[in-house]
Design an enzyme around this catalytic site. Structure first.
Site, PDB file in Angstrom:
ATOM      1  N   ALA A  12       0.836  -1.192   0.000  1.00  7.50           N
ATOM      2  CA  ALA A  12       0.000   0.000   0.000  1.00  7.50           C
ATOM      3  C   ALA A  12       0.875   1.249   0.000  1.00  7.50           C
ATOM      4  O   ALA A  12       2.067   1.194   0.305  1.00  7.50           O
ATOM      5  CB  ALA A  12      -0.918  -0.008   1.216  1.00  7.50           C
TER       6      ALA A  12
ATOM      7  N   GLY B 211      -0.265  -5.348   0.340  1.00  9.17           N
ATOM      8  CA  GLY B 211      -1.354  -5.378  -0.638  1.00  9.17           C
ATOM      9  C   GLY B 211      -0.982  -6.110  -1.908  1.00  9.17           C
ATOM     10  O   GLY B 211      -1.834  -6.702  -2.574  1.00  9.17           O
TER      11      GLY B 211
ATOM     12  N   GLU C  87      -1.540  -9.635  -1.125  1.00  5.56           N
ATOM     13  CA  GLU C  87      -2.991  -9.863  -1.059  1.00  5.56           C
ATOM     14  C   GLU C  87      -3.614  -9.904  -2.454  1.00  5.56           C
ATOM     15  O   GLU C  87      -4.589 -10.622  -2.682  1.00  5.56           O
ATOM     16  CB  GLU C  87      -3.629  -8.781  -0.189  1.00  5.56           C
ATOM     17  CG  GLU C  87      -3.277  -8.978   1.297  1.00  5.56           C
ATOM     18  CD  GLU C  87      -3.722  -7.841   2.191  1.00  5.56           C
ATOM     19  OE1 GLU C  87      -4.536  -8.074   3.091  1.00  5.56           O
ATOM     20  OE2 GLU C  87      -3.236  -6.707   1.982  1.00  5.56           O
TER      21      GLU C  87
ATOM     22  N   GLU D 190       2.895  -6.066   7.306  1.00  9.47           N
ATOM     23  CA  GLU D 190       2.156  -4.978   7.963  1.00  9.47           C
ATOM     24  C   GLU D 190       2.475  -4.836   9.442  1.00  9.47           C
ATOM     25  O   GLU D 190       2.385  -3.745  10.010  1.00  9.47           O
ATOM     26  CB  GLU D 190       0.643  -5.191   7.777  1.00  9.47           C
ATOM     27  CG  GLU D 190       0.140  -4.927   6.380  1.00  9.47           C
ATOM     28  CD  GLU D 190       0.241  -6.139   5.458  1.00  9.47           C
ATOM     29  OE1 GLU D 190      -0.299  -6.090   4.346  1.00  9.47           O
ATOM     30  OE2 GLU D 190       0.876  -7.146   5.858  1.00  9.47           O
TER      31      GLU D 190
END
Length: 716
Positions: free
Chosen positions: A68, A116, A119, A139
């Protein structure tokens, strides 16, 4: 073209398969709001097509997706809980919609696929990685947990035990390990990646791979019976408690989320993930760790910019002084493939320096991180010498002799007479004024401080100290050399103790005053380690530094800043030093050091130390932890503020990173300025004022008092 955005495009290939390519402006792909929005638009465009047999997802860059966009988090996380929950919920639903496309999907993973990016791969039916790939969910290093489905999909893909180990440690996996654990379906050479992914995608479209079974597993509850679940999650909770402790809420939240979501389907599990993400986003730890990330980016970016502007090549480095520090510096340069000349005045010292390098390498071999080839090449890169003449070709000379201004001055003068006219000379000093040392040189513009921290191979920071006459070209070249050695340079201006030691000694003074007022040093250490989070309490740290070193440096600081740092009468440090109790150097200081029956090191609070101090300290009394923390941390914070206000350091971010890398400041607190801001400037001023009667080190500056009144921030 099926879809064209600024960050990604989707095109239809000749055989009916679509290719979604992430290729944002800039050097890397990341999930900012624009990219998430474009992914959703691209997904809707794909969903409406009846001529698409499957989708290949890949990157147009050397890395897949690095995660991110952290720079968006500061503003986002300042919003209320409902707004953050709405954002993370809507974003995770974008990944759900992609996962639900009516045809097979595959990710072709190259380089980093983190956060991300990882993911995104998990939302695909299949994953192929090349040998350059690193995949993970880091994270936790930001005080957060995955928010786009990572805690839901990964446990259902590789099992809860493996998934929790991935997420709670934040460690990424190379392709082969990811394959072994089931996170990817194949690993291929980089030049085979796209073709291999397309071939696997075609197999899935032809029914040779059961994609529906895979999707069903990712959307269903975890396949654990009650006993398996109890064992899995209790083990994970114990591991997190042991490794992360109480100061880091993120790994605890991950375990609880996966545990509570184990019996839920995708939608129920994602709801718990979203709620956990919001709770973490509001924690002080997340704010601090995100702050560290942003400050680290600032420091690294600044260093790279300075290094890039340097036109001075450093081909040969020379280190003067072959003690523990000199040997460590020589090792550090040699370990990065740089030839080093290590000079001393006697053979025994040179042997000690080489032994120091060999010892570091030997420990690396024991851990499997260094092989015989690396050990040989590193040691061969170090040339020991007793002769000044061998320095004539050195581009950079780092003086690391005894911490005595007269000795250093004499050595620096001799060096300047030996080296080439364009050679740069640095002093590895921890407290002595660079301007004072520069007085021994004819060309002070080619001289600066280069303060390494002990042990050199472990401590990331190098303080580069600019003297009054140091040229910009010299600073740029030394920054470049520091980066080449694998260290993080932070440039500061000259003053007693520079930045790190200047703020450290008021902290030590606060400790000494507290002990003189009747505090138990062992209890103070416990509070500062267990409650504040330092890796070592002040008494233990003084033992590691050495009472001789600490006493000497305190004298230098007293001479340089007499208005605040006059030596304390009957200072417990001086009492230990006068009794020849030097700390770990001779096994006795505030603590006694030894080994147990198995040869493991031991540390016990010394009754002799208590006895020595007994006639100098007030009657023993208990201090609550808040007072202990305030009496030690306020002096450190005040001195850091003065350094910023005086221009010794350019920014609060750089000061925070210097203390994090140089002293081991607790990461969950983000640095000294992040700690002040977490308390609140007005509250900090009130706390300091409570102890102002204890002396100048507790008295805040007019500048911070005004900032508190105006509601300003050090990070605005």
């Amino acid at each position: 073209m099926i879809y064209e955005g600024k960050s990604l495009t989707v095109s239809l290939l000749d055989d009916g398969f679509a290719e979604l390519v992430f290729d944002a402006a800039g050097s890397v792909n990341k999930f900012d709001r624009q990219t998430v929005s474009e992914l959703d638009e691209a997904t809707q465009a794909l969903k409406g097509r009846d001529d698409v047999k499957g989708v290949l997802v890949r990157s147009g860059k050397s890395a897949f997706i690095v995660g991110a966009d952290i720079t968006e988090f500061t503003d986002l996380f300042s919003k209320n809980d409902d707004e953050i929950l709405s954002w993370v919920g809507k974003t995770s639903q974008v990944f759900d919609r992609f996962e639900d496309l009516p045809f097979p999907t595959i990710a072709a993973v190259n380089g980093f696929a983190l956060g991300g990016g990882c993911e995104m791969t998990l939302a695909c039916d299949l994953r192929v990685a090349d040998t350059s790939a690193s995949i993970g969910l880091p994270e936790v290093k930001l005080g957060l947990m995955p928010g786009f489905g990572g805690t839901v999909r990964l446990p259902r893909l590789i099992g809860s035990d493996n998934a929790l180990e991935w997420m709670t440690t934040g460690k990424d996996r190379k392709g082969p390990q990811a394959l072994q654990e089931g996170a990817v379906d194949a690993v291929v050479a980089p030049d085979k990646l796209r073709d291999a992914a397309l071939a696997m995608l075609k197999d899935a479209a032809a029914g040779k791979i059961d994609r529906e079974k895979r999707r069903t597993a990712k959307k269903a509850p975890l396949s654990l019976n009650k006993n398996e679940a109890t064992m899995s999650f209790s083990t994970a909770q114990a591991m997190v408690a042991a490794k992360a402790g109480k100061h880091y809420p993120a790994p605890h939240m991950m375990v609880e989320t996966v545990k509570n979501a184990a019996g839920l389907d995708r939608d129920g599990a994602l709801k718990l993930e979203n709620e956990g993400f919001v709770k973490l986003a509001k924690t002080d730890a997340a704010k601090a760790q995100i702050g560290i990330f942003l400050s680290d980016q600032l420091v690294k970016g600044k260093g790279k910019k300075q290094a890039k502007a340097s036109d001075k090549a450093i081909n040969l480095t020379a280190v003067l002084g072959a003690g523990i520090m000199g040997g460590g510096i020589a090792y550090q340069a040699a370990s990065k493939g740089q030839p080093v000349v290590m000079k001393d005045i006697n053979r025994d010292a040179l042997d000690l320096g080489l032994k120091e390098a060999a010892k570091i390498l030997g420990k690396g071999m024991q851990r499997g991180k260094v092989d015989a080839t690396k050990m040989a090449s590193t040691l061969n890169a170090i040339t020991p010498t007793l002769e000044y003449s061998t320095l004539k070709d050195a581009d950079l000379v780092i003086e690391a002799v005894v911490e005595n201004p007269k000795v250093k001055g004499m050595v620096l003068k001799e060096v300047e007479e030996t080296v080439a006219d364009d050679a740069i000379i640095c002093s590895n000093t921890s407290t002595i004024s660079i301007d004072q040392l520069a007085g021994n040189l004819k060309h002070p513009e080619r001289f600066c401080g280069m303060h390494f921290f002990n042990p050199v191979h472990r401590m990331p920071l190098v303080e580069i100290i600019r003297g009054e006459k140091t040229s910009d070209a010299t600073i740029k070249a030394v920054v470049a050399a520091t980066l080449k050695m694998g260290k993080t340079p932070i440039v500061v201006n000259d003053c007693p103790g520079f930045l790190v030691n200047r703020v450290l000694f008021p902290y030590f003074a606060g400790f000494s005053k507290l002990v003189l007022d009747g505090a138990d040093f062992a209890k103070v250490d416990k509070v500062m380690e267990k409650d504040f989070g330092w890796p070592m309490g002040p008494a233990y740290l003084l033992d590691v530094v050495g009472m001789d070193t600490a006493d000497h440096a305190a004298g230098v600081m007293a001479d340089g800043i007499p208005e605040r740092m006059q030596k304390i009468g009957n200072d417990p440090v001086t009492i230990q030093f006068n009794a020849e109790r030097l700390g770990q150097k001779n096994g006795k200081g505030f603590y006694e050091y030894g080994t147990d029956k198995r040869g493991r090191p031991t540390k016990e609070a010394s009754q002799d130390a208590y006895g020595l101090m007994q006639s100098h300290v007030a009657d023993s009394r208990d201090f609550d932890k808040d007072e202990i923390i305030a009496r030690l941390m306020v002096p450190m914070a005040n001195e850091a503020i003065r350094c910023l206000e005086e221009g010794i350091v350019d920014s609060a971010s750089e000061a925070d990173m210097a203390l994090l890398y140089g002293l081991g400041f607790p990461p969950f607190r983000g640095g000294i300025f992040r700690w002040i801001e977490t308390i609140g400037l007005a509250n900090f001023v009130e706390m300091a004022d409570k102890y102002a009667h204890l002396g100048p080190i507790y008295q805040v500056t007019d500048g911070v008092r005004q900032m508190a009144a105006d509601g300003k921030s050090y990070f605005a």
